[in-house]
Design a protein around this motif. Structure first.
Motif, short mmCIF file in Angstrom:
data_model
loop_
_atom_site.label_atom_id
_atom_site.label_comp_id
_atom_site.label_asym_id
_atom_site.label_seq_id
_atom_site.Cartn_x
_atom_site.Cartn_y
_atom_site.Cartn_z
N ALA A 1 0.83 -1.21 0.00
CA ALA A 1 0.00 0.00 0.00
C ALA A 1 0.86 1.25 0.00
CB ALA A 1 -0.93 -0.01 1.20
N LEU B 1 2.42 1.73 -3.36
CA LEU B 1 1.43 2.13 -4.36
C LEU B 1 1.13 3.62 -4.25
CD1 LEU B 1 -0.61 0.96 -6.51
CD2 LEU B 1 -2.31 1.12 -4.69
N LEU C 1 2.09 6.44 -7.03
CA LEU C 1 1.08 7.27 -7.69
C LEU C 1 1.45 8.74 -7.58
CD1 LEU C 1 -2.30 5.55 -6.74
CD2 LEU C 1 -1.21 5.68 -8.98
N GLY D 1 -11.11 -1.92 -1.81
CA GLY D 1 -9.89 -1.37 -2.39
C GLY D 1 -9.53 -2.04 -3.70
N LEU D 2 -9.62 -3.38 -3.72
CA LEU D 2 -9.30 -4.13 -4.93
C LEU D 2 -10.21 -3.72 -6.08
CD1 LEU D 2 -8.54 -7.81 -3.91
CD2 LEU D 2 -7.07 -6.16 -5.05
N ILE E 1 -9.20 -0.31 -7.35
CA ILE E 1 -7.97 -0.33 -8.15
C ILE E 1 -8.23 -0.94 -9.52
CG2 ILE E 1 -5.69 -1.41 -8.32
CD1 ILE E 1 -5.52 -1.10 -5.27
N PHE F 1 -9.97 1.54 -11.74
CA PHE F 1 -9.09 2.58 -12.27
C PHE F 1 -8.15 2.03 -13.33
CE2 PHE F 1 -10.11 5.00 -8.33
CZ PHE F 1 -10.67 6.07 -9.00
N ARG F 2 -7.61 0.82 -13.08
CA ARG F 2 -6.72 0.21 -14.05
C ARG F 2 -7.43 0.03 -15.40
NH1 ARG F 2 -2.31 -2.35 -11.29
NH2 ARG F 2 -1.31 -0.45 -10.61
#
Lengths: 276, 431
Positions: free
Chosen positions: B92, B95, B99, B413-414, B417, B420-421
């Motif tokens: 985390a 990451l 970013l 959270g997954l 992410i 967004f990916r």
């Protein structure tokens, strides 16, 4: 020629869609029929109207659905009003002011957008009931639903689409920001306001997990939880679900009316608030 | 000693990862590696300092046996959780810092400068904060503070209705791994309440949640596409169907649950009526652990399908007609037109609905499950949110429920992410 082609194929569309409507509509129709039936009538013919509407209604009233219904009306209206007002003010702050820390305030609100309430519900329960001492109270029921990241963005986005000239002119005329909000922004934003109000009302009406946890007194419970009082009522055969269905139908009247009247607003608002 | 080793290792990993992932900007490479080292060092400290590294103490063990390749292995669940925390912390931290670094590389700032616009009112110093105050106070009190509380509750023994709490290190998490669900022993509490799932292994629960997610997303989107594909066409009466098809969406989860409970209830329900009427055997919708999850999936799909249909109708109507006509002039048959024109044009809507339905399947099924099966038979339809409620409120074990909330939070959270990916990739494909 195109028109011809369309009309030739269209009976197939009708067959397909009538089939879809029947399959999707059967549970609704069944619920409505069952709400008029006694257990015997359900066993005899579940898809025909029965004679026991009055008896079922008596049971529903005996389990005080009218009280939980009224509680739900109060709670959902408060939530809808509060959410809309708070989002309107926050949107105003983000769209028409430049101030230190704006980015942080914005990021702090943005971040909550992806946090479903269910994830925090255990800690929230402890915060509201132990720390704030609001267990089993109206405030404890509605307060956690008031802030809305989606609503704030909805208004911010809408306000940014309003031409800057209006705000310039207002400032030259010596309007203060609150006057600008009252006389210019709100009249220009009825669509957005209604959309958010309606969505928030529906969300508030459908609350279940939170009231189940925070409200312990049946007399201040909301209607979604109040439905289970019907099946728990004395002397009712466990298989007799007629009264429960009547309660379900009654508790669905407000959202259905709202849905019917505001369908266009609702979908538009939903599209904006979810897609952006 | 151990904290030192872990911190050193994390620092090295951070430096290495950042050194490798920014090879182009050689001028900044060393600075990036330093940043990575700092992030790597800080990552595990975030979770480990509040816990005082207790998960790694030898007296704090939570043994369970695992059959692996035919051999019985003894593992320490507390140690596994501790390692998991450290890895998650490093990941985390890296990451977030990465970013930020990318943001700075791309734009030259972390906090974007505020635009100047004649729209802004001037000279109202504190007013914007006053306008924001209700929203900010509400999210601080009802989102951020509970989020922090979740972390602290998860490492303590907290009982509902009792003020006192005691630290239990990572026991609440360790029990997720080491507990047994199969022999769901129905323990009798001292206060005489009977409940199951005292000791829950989390794996079957995850299985149910994912089953719901896959089932609902697949059904709601396939049916939505099929119905939207017909209902978007313009023919007489089309708008009547469109209105009729979305009604179920107006009903709450609880009402939907009540309706499906009565449809599926044994002997008296409509489903058994229809089946026995046709001379078929009854399906034990609510009693069989194999069938009951399907009942939830079907009810949930029925509830939200209208929403998907509406969006697919809008999507189909946005596909340019002249494009389809041109393709059909060029000899493309209807299947080719659908695969090569309509479907790509629908991609944004499919993408949006996929995530919308996924979020629904993970987080909004509580009322439905509670009404239709109450989590039964023997926990077969209980998903993560339902389990959190059962554990925290019915069984009064807020600590364990908070630990499960954190697991759920990591799924949030997954999903974020992933979203967004995929959004990024889609944007780059388009550009």
């Amino acid at each position: 020629m195109r028109k011809d082609k369309q009309n030739r194929g269209s009976w197939r569309y009708h067959v397909f869609l009538i089939g879809a409507v029947i399959i999707l509509g059967t549970p609704l129709y069944y619920a409505m029929m069952m709400s008029t039936q006694s257990l015997g009538e359900t066993l005899a013919n579940p898809l025909a109207p029965g004679q026991s509407f009055a008896e079922n209604l008596e049971r529903v009233i005996a389990s005080r659905l009218h009280i939980t219904f009224a509680n739900s009306v109060a709670a959902s209206l408060t939530i809808a009003l509060g959410k809309t007002a708070l989002s309107l003010l926050a949107g105003l702050a983000f769209s028409f002011f430049r101030f230190r820390g704006k980015w942080f305030a914005f990021a702090a609100i943005l971040f909550t957008l992806m946090m479903p309430g269910e994830v925090l519900v255990i800690a929230l329960f402890r915060v509201v009931s132990v720390t704030l001492g609001l267990g089993n109270s109206f405030a404890g029921l509605v307060l956690p639903s008031l802030a809305s990241a989606a609503g704030t963005f909805l208004f911010r986005q809408h306000f940014e689409s309003i031409p800057s000239e209006l705000s310039e002119a207002a400032q030259m005329d010596g309007m203060n920001p609150l006057q600008y909000l009252a006389y210019v922004l709100i009249p220009l934003s009825w669509n957005t306001i209604v959309a958010l109000f309606v969505i928030s009302f529906l969300v508030g009406w459908n609350l279940y997990l939170w009231p189940l946890m925070i409200i312990t007194d049946p007399a201040s419970q909301v209607v979604q939880v109040g439905l289970s009082f019907i099946t728990q009522s004395e002397g009712l055969a466990a298989q007799n679900l007629g009264p429960l269905m009547l309660g379900a139908v009654i508790s669905s009247i407000p959202p259905l009316i709202v849905f019917m009247v505001f369908q266009k607003h609702f979908m538009r608002g939903f599209a904006i608030s979810r897609e952006k | 000693m151990l904290p030192l080793i872990i911190s050193l290792g994390a620092t090295c990993i951070g430096a290495l990862v950042f050194w490798r992932s920014f090879p182009d900007s050689s001028r900044h490479r060393r600075r990036c590696a330093l940043l990575g080292a700092a992030a790597g060092f800080l990552g595990p400290q975030l979770s480990m300092i509040p816990l005082r590294y207790c998960a790694f103490e030898p007296e704090h063990s939570f043994m369970f046996s695992l059959r692996f390749l035919g051999r019985e292995t003894q593992l320490n669940a507390a140690l596994l959780v501790g390692i998991g925390f450290v890895v998650l912390g490093i990941w985390a931290a890296l990451l977030v810092v990465r970013l930020l670094v990318e943001q700075v590389q791309r734009t030259g700032y972390i906090i974007p400068p505020q635009e100047h616009s004649s729209r802004f009112f001037k000279g109202w110093g504190w007013l914007p904060w006053l306008l924001l105050a209700p929203t900010l106070i509400a999210i601080a009190l009802f989102v951020y503070y509970p989020a922090l509380q979740t972390f602290s509750l998860a490492t303590r023994l907290v009982r509902l209705g009792i003020e006192k709490t005691a630290p239990v290190c990572v026991d609440n998490f360790a029990q997720l791994i080491a507990g047994q669900r199969e022999n769901a022993i129905y323990t009798i509490l001292s206060d005489g309440l009977i409940f199951g799932f005292d000791n829950v292994s989390y794996i079957p629960l995850l299985g149910v949640s994912f089953f719901y997610a896959v089932g609902i997303v697949a059904l709601a989107n396939l049916l939505g596409l099929a119905i939207g594909n017909i209902a978007h066409r313009s023919f007489r009466g089309a708008h009547v169907y469109r209105t009729l098809l979305i009604w179920p969406y107006a009903l709450s989860a609880v009402v939907t649950g009540a309706i499906f409970l009565s449809i599926l209830s044994p002997r008296v329900g409509l489903a058994s009526n229809l089946l026995t009427g046709m001379g078929l055997p009854e399906i034990p919708w609510l009693q069989s652990a194999a069938v009951a999850p399907w009942a939830i999936v079907i009810a949930a799909t029925w509830n939200i399908l209208g929403f998907n249909i509406l969006f697919y109708i809008a999507g189909f109507q946005n596909v340019p007609k002249d494009l389809l006509e041109a393709a059909s002039v060029d000899g493309a048959n209807s299947r080719q037109r659908f695969l090569h024109i309509t479907l790509p044009m629908l991609a944004p809507i499919i993408f949006f609905l996929l995530f919308f339905n996924l979020t629904y399947a993970f987080f909004d099924l509580f009322g439905l499950i509670d009404k239709i099966t109450g989590g039964g038979p023997r926990g077969a339809t209980s998903n993560q949110v339902y389990e959190i409620f059962t554990l925290g409120i019915r069984n009064k074990d807020l600590g364990k429920a908070a630990a499960q909330s954190l697991v759920l939070m990591s799924i949030v959270g997954l999903l974020a992410i992933l979203q967004f990916r995929l959004l990024d990739r889609r944007a780059s494909i388009r550009a």
